[in-house]
Design a protein around this motif. Structure first.
Motif, PDB file in Angstrom:
ATOM      1  N   ILE A 235       0.835  -1.205   0.000  1.00  0.00           N
ATOM      2  CA  ILE A 235       0.000   0.000   0.000  1.00  0.00           C
ATOM      3  C   ILE A 235       0.867   1.251   0.000  1.00  0.00           C
ATOM      4  O   ILE A 235       0.535   2.256  -0.641  1.00  0.00           O
ATOM      5  CB  ILE A 235      -0.976   0.013   1.203  1.00  0.00           C
ATOM      6  N   ASN A 236       2.019   1.193   0.689  1.00  0.00           N
ATOM      7  CA  ASN A 236       2.922   2.346   0.676  1.00  0.00           C
ATOM      8  C   ASN A 236       3.531   2.549  -0.707  1.00  0.00           C
ATOM      9  O   ASN A 236       3.712   3.694  -1.152  1.00  0.00           O
ATOM     10  CB  ASN A 236       4.032   2.169   1.709  1.00  0.00           C
ATOM     11  N   ALA A 237       3.818   1.456  -1.417  1.00  0.00           N
ATOM     12  CA  ALA A 237       4.337   1.564  -2.780  1.00  0.00           C
ATOM     13  C   ALA A 237       3.317   2.246  -3.681  1.00  0.00           C
ATOM     14  O   ALA A 237       3.668   3.090  -4.521  1.00  0.00           O
ATOM     15  CB  ALA A 237       4.696   0.194  -3.323  1.00  0.00           C
ATOM     16  N   LEU A 238       2.043   1.901  -3.522  1.00  0.00           N
ATOM     17  CA  LEU A 238       0.997   2.515  -4.325  1.00  0.00           C
ATOM     18  C   LEU A 238       0.904   4.014  -4.059  1.00  0.00           C
ATOM     19  O   LEU A 238       0.691   4.812  -4.979  1.00  0.00           O
ATOM     20  CB  LEU A 238      -0.352   1.842  -4.046  1.00  0.00           C
ATOM     21  N   LYS A 239       1.062   4.400  -2.797  1.00  0.00           N
ATOM     22  CA  LYS A 239       1.010   5.826  -2.446  1.00  0.00           C
ATOM     23  C   LYS A 239       2.189   6.579  -3.063  1.00  0.00           C
ATOM     24  O   LYS A 239       2.030   7.689  -3.578  1.00  0.00           O
ATOM     25  CB  LYS A 239       1.023   5.986  -0.922  1.00  0.00           C
ATOM     26  N   ILE A 240       3.380   5.970  -3.002  1.00  0.00           N
ATOM     27  CA  ILE A 240       4.571   6.596  -3.583  1.00  0.00           C
ATOM     28  C   ILE A 240       4.391   6.744  -5.094  1.00  0.00           C
ATOM     29  O   ILE A 240       4.679   7.798  -5.675  1.00  0.00           O
ATOM     30  CB  ILE A 240       5.828   5.753  -3.261  1.00  0.00           C
ATOM     31  N   LEU A 241       3.896   5.685  -5.739  1.00  0.00           N
ATOM     32  CA  LEU A 241       3.700   5.725  -7.183  1.00  0.00           C
ATOM     33  C   LEU A 241       2.657   6.753  -7.579  1.00  0.00           C
ATOM     34  O   LEU A 241       2.777   7.401  -8.630  1.00  0.00           O
ATOM     35  CB  LEU A 241       3.295   4.338  -7.686  1.00  0.00           C
ATOM     36  N   ALA A 242       1.622   6.930  -6.761  1.00  0.00           N
ATOM     37  CA  ALA A 242       0.565   7.894  -7.093  1.00  0.00           C
ATOM     38  C   ALA A 242       1.139   9.294  -7.228  1.00  0.00           C
ATOM     39  O   ALA A 242       0.850  10.008  -8.206  1.00  0.00           O
ATOM     40  CB  ALA A 242      -0.530   7.864  -6.033  1.00  0.00           C
ATOM     41  N   LYS A 243       1.972   9.700  -6.293  1.00  0.00           N
ATOM     42  CA  LYS A 243       2.559  11.035  -6.381  1.00  0.00           C
ATOM     43  C   LYS A 243       3.556  11.126  -7.532  1.00  0.00           C
ATOM     44  O   LYS A 243       3.681  12.167  -8.187  1.00  0.00           O
ATOM     45  CB  LYS A 243       3.214  11.406  -5.050  1.00  0.00           C
ATOM     46  N   GLY A 244       4.257  10.013  -7.775  1.00  0.00           N
ATOM     47  CA  GLY A 244       5.179  10.001  -8.911  1.00  0.00           C
ATOM     48  C   GLY A 244       4.447  10.219 -10.217  1.00  0.00           C
ATOM     49  O   GLY A 244       4.969  10.872 -11.133  1.00  0.00           O
ATOM     50  N   ARG A 245       3.240   9.705 -10.317  1.00  0.00           N
ATOM     51  CA  ARG A 245       2.459   9.842 -11.547  1.00  0.00           C
ATOM     52  C   ARG A 245       2.049  11.292 -11.794  1.00  0.00           C
ATOM     53  O   ARG A 245       1.978  11.727 -12.943  1.00  0.00           O
ATOM     54  CB  ARG A 245       1.229   8.929 -11.471  1.00  0.00           C
ATOM     55  N   VAL A 246       1.779  12.024 -10.742  1.00  0.00           N
ATOM     56  CA  VAL A 246       1.438  13.440 -10.903  1.00  0.00           C
ATOM     57  C   VAL A 246       2.645  14.202 -11.446  1.00  0.00           C
ATOM     58  O   VAL A 246       2.528  15.018 -12.369  1.00  0.00           O
ATOM     59  CB  VAL A 246       0.972  14.056  -9.565  1.00  0.00           C
ATOM     60  N   GLY A 247       3.807  13.930 -10.893  1.00  0.00           N
ATOM     61  CA  GLY A 247       5.019  14.579 -11.369  1.00  0.00           C
ATOM     62  C   GLY A 247       5.340  14.221 -12.805  1.00  0.00           C
ATOM     63  O   GLY A 247       5.774  15.077 -13.588  1.00  0.00           O
ATOM     64  N   LEU A 248       5.124  12.965 -13.169  1.00  0.00           N
ATOM     65  CA  LEU A 248       5.366  12.543 -14.541  1.00  0.00           C
ATOM     66  C   LEU A 248       4.461  13.296 -15.507  1.00  0.00           C
ATOM     67  O   LEU A 248       4.890  13.709 -16.592  1.00  0.00           O
ATOM     68  CB  LEU A 248       5.143  11.037 -14.677  1.00  0.00           C
ATOM     69  N   ALA A 249       3.214  13.512 -15.116  1.00  0.00           N
ATOM     70  CA  ALA A 249       2.285  14.268 -15.962  1.00  0.00           C
ATOM     71  C   ALA A 249       2.810  15.675 -16.213  1.00  0.00           C
ATOM     72  O   ALA A 249       2.744  16.187 -17.338  1.00  0.00           O
ATOM     73  CB  ALA A 249       0.905  14.327 -15.304  1.00  0.00           C
TER      74      ALA A 249
END
Length: 384
Positions: A235-249
């Motif tokens: 679940i922590n990996a999913l949270k980290i990836l979620a913010k990474g996706r915003v930055g990638l956008a």
């Protein structure tokens, strides 16, 4: 929603833009050809604080610019060689976010100052040969022995893998519990016994950003290097990836904006049938469609970043903006190639490089198909 940023941050954004446009972009073709970012560029990035964008000021980072501030800076970084952008983005995004948000005070003081200064580089290791989109099926194990965990497994397609010093590695600690309580995150240093870099991948694009396998053979990790609570790694990996996706956008926005500028200038200079091709309606429509994709993606990214700064849960929104941005980037770069025609296919022009770089955005940090799955599952939870 308020997208106003401070005067201090505005100055930083302009400084980063000047650095990107005047120092990085002129050597973008060199970075691509040599598959290497020159050390003087890395050093200047360190001096500008680009490695500390996610890290609080007390640990040597830029401080409280928030996700919105990061996105506005990422947008400027996206205006040049995506390999350089990815090197920085992977470090400041999924590479360091977990330590900032989940780390103990001791972990933060031990790792963040060197990561903030750029003295050390960070990476995030989740993907495995048999677990890409199906991240819950990872096979890397972590077995507790005394005051240490022993990690065994292989990670691959790890951005910054050959160059990073500090890794967030996700491993199985209790197979019987699976993703719900059986996966844990660890902070792993490259000099820990049993850690080694495997195959360094040769990629279509993102040259200058290096990707590799990470091989763990009885890798010894101190118990105090567990990141977050044992069993909460998935679940922590999913949270980290979620913010990474915003930055990638946001990085996609910068690349699209640069492509629009290049395409507009070329269309005004390129003459066919006795007049600039910018006078042709077909070309004008392409430019208009590019501009609409850029504006839609920019404000979408800013909105999700603003929600992050408000403390909102953004699993669905982060997946949606990553999906939209990566698909829009593909549309924009395809139109840019069409406007440039044969020249857009030649390596001497940057359009060909952007075309290669853009393709991975629909794959890494979650494929477009996985983003749709996430969005749909959240809709069913909310409205079902």
């Amino acid at each position: 929603m308020d997208f106003t940023i401070s005067e201090e941050l505005q100055m930083m954004v302009q400084t980063v833009k000047d650095f990107v446009d005047n120092e990085v972009d002129p050597i973008s073709q060199q970075i691509d050809e040599e598959d290497r970012v020159p050390e003087e560029i890395i050093q200047k990035a360190r001096e500008l604080g680009l490695f500390g964008l996610s890290i609080p000021e007390e640990y040597g980072g830029v401080g409280s610019i928030g996700m919105l501030g990061k996105c506005i800076i990422y947008e400027q970084l996206g205006r040049t060689a995506n390999g350089f952008t990815t090197l920085i983005g992977a470090h400041t995004g999924i590479g360091t976010t977990g330590i900032v948000e989940l780390g103990t005070e001791e972990q933060k003081r031990r790792y963040l100052p060197d990561l903030a200064s750029g003295k050390k580089l960070a990476a995030f290791a989740l993907t495995e040969p048999e677990a890409g989109s199906d991240a819950a099926s990872i096979r890397t194990t972590a077995v507790k022995k005394g005051d240490r965990y022993i990690l065994n497994g292989v990670k691959h397609f790890i951005t910054n893998g050959p160059d990073a010093d500090v890794f967030t590695i996700i491993a199985v600690t209790d197979k019987s519990k699976g993703a719900k309580g059986g996966i844990t995150a660890f902070i792993v240093e490259k000099n820990f016994p049993g850690f080694k870099v495997g195959t360094i991948e040769k990629k279509m694009g993102l040259r200058g950003s290096h990707t590799s396998e990470i091989i763990l053979e009885d890798c010894e990790v101190p118990e105090e290097n567990v990141l977050g609570n044992v069993g909460e790694g998935y679940i922590n990996a999913l949270k980290i990836l979620a913010k990474g996706r915003v930055g990638l956008a946001a990085r996609c926005v910068g690349s699209m904006q640069k492509l629009l500028e290049l395409s507009t200038r070329y269309a005004q200079q390129r003459v066919q049938f006795g007049k600039p091709i910018s006078s042709f309606q077909a070309i004008q429509h392409m430019l208009a469609e590019m501009a609409v994709d850029i504006e839609a993606t920019r404000w979408f990214a800013y909105r999700v970043a603003w929600l992050v700064d408000q403390g909102a849960k953004v699993i669905k929104e982060a997946a949606a903006v990553k999906l939209f941005a990566s698909e829009a980037y593909g549309r924009v770069v395809d139109k840019a190639v069409q406007i440039f025609g044969g020249m857009g296919y030649m390596k001497e022009f940057p359009i060909e490089r952007y075309y290669r770089d853009a393709r991975i955005t629909r794959i890494y940090e979650g494929t477009s198909e996985i983003q749709k799955n996430i969005i749909a599952s959240q809709i069913l939870k909310e409205l079902g």
